[in-house]
Design an enzyme around this catalytic site. Structure first.
Site, PDB file in Angstrom:
ATOM      1  N   ASP A 405       0.899  -1.265   0.030  1.00  0.00           N
ATOM      2  CA  ASP A 405      -0.098  -0.050  -0.045  1.00  0.00           C
ATOM      3  C   ASP A 405       0.821   1.245  -0.144  1.00  0.00           C
ATOM      4  O   ASP A 405       0.534   2.165  -0.564  1.00  0.00           O
ATOM      5  CB  ASP A 405      -1.155  -0.126   1.201  1.00  0.00           C
ATOM      6  N   ILE A 406       2.050   1.349   0.562  1.00  0.00           N
ATOM      7  CA  ILE A 406       2.933   2.369   0.775  1.00  0.00           C
ATOM      8  C   ILE A 406       3.493   2.765  -0.518  1.00  0.00           C
ATOM      9  O   ILE A 406       4.342   3.801  -0.644  1.00  0.00           O
ATOM     10  CB  ILE A 406       3.856   2.443   1.836  1.00  0.00           C
TER      11      ILE A 406
END
Lengths: 482, 99
Positions: A405-406
């Site tokens: 996600d990052i």
């Protein structure tokens, strides 16, 4: 407060008591100063260790000072408690793995909060209905926050240790039930303050607080535990502070206030870095309903894979490499292999940096500890998202290890994405991106990651430790080939 | 009046906490959490009085349990913080070769 000495003996006794009280208060003052200086030392990595050792000495002063307290009449049970506590705490601290740090801290919170709760109950039993309103309010705060933190921390521990499912556990009307319990607890709180002799209200409040700790953490997903642990950190501090108010002890008030502030700041920072409002984390039960927004577009896309040999060639001749680790790296215990690769690239003249996202790992700053444990110095750790993105722009190779996600470009490009607005790394600005990933799954948020389909992204599927090990082997083989 | 003074202490300590902790770099956020956790073991002070005072058997038992818990919190908290901080290595210059 001022007693007129009626006899010489009484005067001497008063003077002796005066000296003793002075010593106690000075010990507390020293402890408070050392706690503040200890926390301040954490603003500079080079001073941190010494500063925290001094804070530990401060704790020792506070304990010695307390042992001089005239209210203490027997010491044998205290000794038993101190010995037992040390016997429990020492092996726990020495054996714990760095990957398990979040669980460990949650567990430790439960202990501290249980102590505060029990002290509150003992004080309540001791003072009975005779206590002034202020003390009654402080004691009620103490047991309320204390009990809530005990069970809340144990739940967080269970979720992080995967004794309980990391998925949010929800049921219809859950928030309503929680609010009702909270309301009843507040009513009990008021009743105790109005009439401290109302033991039924006091113990109902304690019981409700224990229950609330469980029911409030149940619906929060495993991925949001960092915020919860930080928040419970804050509550544990507030409970300690309230103890200080109740027994009239400044060192407790100060230490509790410091912790209360610290936990609060960290939980806000974590919420921000996860792109969630504080309230959303606590009441949203995020992970339960993965949003379908980005699933709709282009499922036909295939990501490109690359062989380890070809990847090794590119990594070996890269001038600058940025590694973006996620919790997946820690789970695979790949940090040591990662350092080996790091050293190999350095030997070949390349520069290696790590881009560490604030929410990478299971608690604030978790991956910094894990990489430091592997022997990587903190000069190579980029903990600021903007700094890391600048370095990524000029990097030859970005290697994503167990993060998802990052590094999801949707956070910047797709307004419909639940990740939209979250500060992220832009590894795609590097010449080539290698993504080391276990399989074709989605990240913690359950959101598809378009980074994997970009032109300059190449996938290396497999266990992080295994893939890195193979990369190292291939790079070494390149050398032998020459 | 005492309570007002206590509120002053609480408020000022809270401000100090906010100011200092905001300056702790993300690099050290995990040790920061374990450090504040260790410091919150200060409940030990209250527990010691509860365990050693003359408040009756049940209170002594609860007090001793509180001492055990708080001591565990303090000992484990400070030791693990120290273990972590010992791992953070200073940049030795070699790794900064690019600059």
């Amino acid at each position: 407060m001022i007693a007129l000495p009626l006899s010489v003996e009484a005067a001497a006794a008063a003077a002796a008591l005066g000296v003793r009280d002075w010593v106690i208060q000075l010990a507390y003052l020293a402890a408070s100063a050392l706690f503040i200086l200890g926390l301040r030392s954490l603003t500079k990595p080079a001073d941190a260790r010494l500063g925290m050792q001094q804070a530990a000495a401060g704790m020792l002063f506070a304990v010695i000072g307390t042992l001089l307290d005239a209210n203490i009449v027997t010491y044998q049970w205290i000794l038993v408690g101190l010995v037992l506590g040390t016997a429990l705490g020492y092996p726990m601290a020495m054996k714990i793995e760095m990957t398990s740090m979040p669980q460990f801290i949650a567990f430790s919170h439960a202990f501290g909060a249980l102590a505060a709760t029990l002290v509150g109950i003992v004080e309540y039993r001791h003072l009975g209905g005779a206590m002034p309103t202020g003390v009654a309010a402080a004691l009620s705060f103490e047991v309320l926050f204390g009990a809530l933190t005990v069970t809340g921390s144990l739940m967080a521990f269970g979720k992080l240790q995967e004794l309980i499912t990391g998925r949010p556990i929800t049921f219809q009307g859950q928030n309503a039930v929680n609010f009702l319990m909270m309301a009843v607890a507040v009513v009990c709180f008021v009743m105790v303050v109005v009439n401290p002799a109302n033991t039924a209200a006091f113990y109902t409040m304690v019981a409700l607080a224990f229950l609330l700790g469980v029911t409030m953490v149940l619906p929060i997903g495993g991925g949001d535990m960092p915020v919860v642990v930080s928040l419970l950190n804050s509550y544990a501090g507030l409970a300690a502070s309230a103890t200080g108010f109740a027994i009239g002890n400044n060192v407790l008030i100060i230490a509790g206030a410091l912790e209360g502030a610290g936990g609060f700041i960290l939980s806000i920072l974590m919420s921000k870095a996860m792109n969630r409002s504080f309230a959303n984390v606590l009441f949203g039960a995020f992970g339960s309903a993965p949003t379908a927004s980005s699933g709709a577009k282009g499922p036909a896309k295939e990501s490109k894979t690359i062989s380890t040999e070809d990847a090794a060639m590119q990594v070996a001749y890269a001038g600058s490499v940025v590694i973006v680790p996620g919790y997946g790296m820690a789970v695979a215990q790949a940090q040591h292999t990662c350092r080996e690769l790091h050293e190999l690239i350095q030997k070949k003249g390349g520069d290696v940096k790590y881009a560490i996202h604030p929410v990478a790992g299971r608690m604030p700053g978790h991956l910094n500890v894990i990489l430091s444990e592997a022997g990587i110095d903190y000069g190579a750790l980029l903990t600021d998202v903007d700094d890391a993105n600048r370095v990524l722009q000029t990097a030859d190779v970005a290697i994503i290890i167990g993060a998802n996600d990052i590094v999801n470009p949707d956070a910047e490009e797709d307004k419909a994405s639940p990740l939209y607005g979250m500060p992220i790394f832009r590894p795609w600005t590097a010449k080539t991106v290698f993504v080391i990933k276990r399989g074709k799954g989605t990240g913690f948020s359950g959101v598809e990651n378009p980074l994997f389909f970009r032109d300059n992204t190449l996938m290396l599927y497999g266990d992080a430790k295994g893939v890195l090990g193979n990369l190292i082997k291939e790079i070494k083989a390149l050398d032998e080939g020459h | 009046m005492t309570q007002i003074f206590q509120l002053y202490v609480f408020l000022l300590a809270g401000f100090v906490g906010f100011i200092i902790i905001q300056r702790v770099p993300p690099l050290l956020h995990t040790p920061l959490m374990s450090a504040t956790n260790a410091i919150s073991g200060i409940s030990l002070v209250g527990a010691l009085v509860a365990a050693g005072g003359k408040y009756g058997t049940l209170s002594t038992i609860l007090g001793v349990i509180a001492v055990v818990c708080a001591t565990t919190n303090v000992v484990a908290g400070f030791l693990i913080t120290d273990r972590m901080l010992a791992m953070f290595k200073k940049p030795d210059g070699k790794s900064e070769s690019g600059k």
